[in-house]
Design a protein around this motif. Structure first.
Motif: not given
Length: 174
Positions: A64-69
């Motif tokens: 899972l990746i954050s919105n920023a990444l």
């Protein structure tokens, strides 16, 4: 060209942990999850407390990746499919948006790579240079655990932006 394994930083120990993953995702599809397997956004309750740090990259059981990444990765691979996943912690009233990146899988393990005895875990990864040429971000097909590899230019961008909880490990290509 240099390549790096994107990893969750082990120094961050108080991170959210997904609960009841197999109630939302069929365990038989977990390894080979496709964008069409997820019709609507997933919502996972997480084990977290007020001091938990919602880092930018969570390794498993699904990456899972954050919105920023996500924004950075889409700069390099704009056509990369991603599915919204909402992480919630009801008691602390926390809700964060993450994304499952459906990174292209490549058969890219060189014969000089080292495996454990039953060939289920890569101990030392060596990439097949011909198989990965031209790919900015990809996933190792032969590995049972998600291993996302990024090219040097992507790695430099990640390092410049000071993401939380991500680390990069250089991988040799032959």
């Amino acid at each position: 060209m240099d390549y790096f394994l994107l990893k969750q930083d082990v120094r961050y120990t108080n991170v959210p942990m997904l609960k009841k993953v197999f109630e939302k995702i069929d365990p038989w599809k977990l390894y080979n999850l496709q964008p069409e397997d997820i019709v609507k956004p997933l919502m996972f309750n997480v084990r977290a407390d007020a001091e938990s740090i919602f880092i930018d990259y969570l390794e498993g059981p699904i990456p899972l990746i954050s919105n920023a990444l996500k924004s950075l990765i889409q700069t390099y691979v704009p056509e990369l499919p991603m599915k919204l996943t909402i992480l919630t912690q009801i008691e602390q009233k926390i809700q964060k948006n993450y994304y499952i990146p459906f990174v292209e899988r490549l058969v890219a393990v060189h014969p000089e790579s080292e495996w454990n005895l039953d060939q289920s875990v890569l101990k030392k990864l060596v990439l097949q240079a011909d198989a990965i040429r031209g790919h900015k971000i990809f996933r190792i097909q032969e590995s049972a655990i998600p291993m996302i590899i990024v090219r040097l230019d992507v790695a430099e961008s990640i390092l410049r932006r000071d993401y939380t909880g991500t680390t990069l490990e250089q991988v040799r290509a032959k």
